[in-house]
Design a protein around this motif. Sequence first.
Motif: not given
Length: 274
Positions: A39-43
């Motif tokens: 879920e790369w948009i979170a970091p």
Amino acid sequence: MRSGGKSFEGRDIKHVIITNGDGRKKNSVLIDAGIHAREWIAPATALYLIDQLANPTSDLSKLLEKIDFVIHPLINPDGYEFSRLFFRLWRKTRSRNNFVCDGTDGNRNFDFHWGEVGSSENVCSDIYQGKTPFSEAETKVIRDTAKGIKDTCKFYLTLHSFGKYLLYPWGYTSELPDTWKEIHEIAEIGADAIRRKTGTNYTVGSSTNTLYAAAGGSDDYMFGVMKIPIAITMELPGGGNFGFDLPPSKIKETVEESAEGIFAMVNAVADKFK
Ligand code: 0X9
Ligand code: ZN
């Protein structure tokens, strides 16, 4: 920047404490991201928050007059690296099970109604709950950070993707906690702020009633055990081929609109508990 401990593979799990340094005792907000590797948009959103908070000319940094921030931008660095290098859709940690099927779902590994529903005992499952509650180094790190700020922390926000949801307890039952209305109200303030800025529509509700029942999540633990009064899971917008892989061109607008919603929620929490 502090390290709260090491991941299974020995990477530092870092967090940042951001205050305005005026020495006044304030309430705090705990934000984490990246417990789910893909879920790369979170970091990315967590890093954007840190950048804005550290910039004294930004709107977000004004919040530091009211509240302190503790931000874990990447809870599961092993999984993140694995999803970068080997398998884009990797979700779990990278702890060893049997070499064929490794990893535990960090968001099924917290010690609150652990293993009751929506998780798996099968090590090959993407929602494997782990051998025991807090079997994972990564989940222990967030637990310990929360313990350290338990007295001042009024808001726990965990960043995930994807789906445009603002979710609150409970995730283990369709029942609602007594105070659900006050969490709902804060989440609605976030959803409204995002709608006003970009028109993006978030759905607000309890995890179980809006998405599905899944026990052992960090939000339920922070609310139910740590007694943090406002606990929210934010499912950021999706994009790309799989939902988790927003094209680079979408990242800036997405983190900006998300920050707007987070700013509004933190502001409301700061005013509510002052
Ligand atoms: O299933 C999850 O862990 C979260 N959704 S995701 O698609 N990012 O995996 C939702 C978690 C909601 N909270 C609880 N069930 N406690
Ligand atoms: Zn997730």
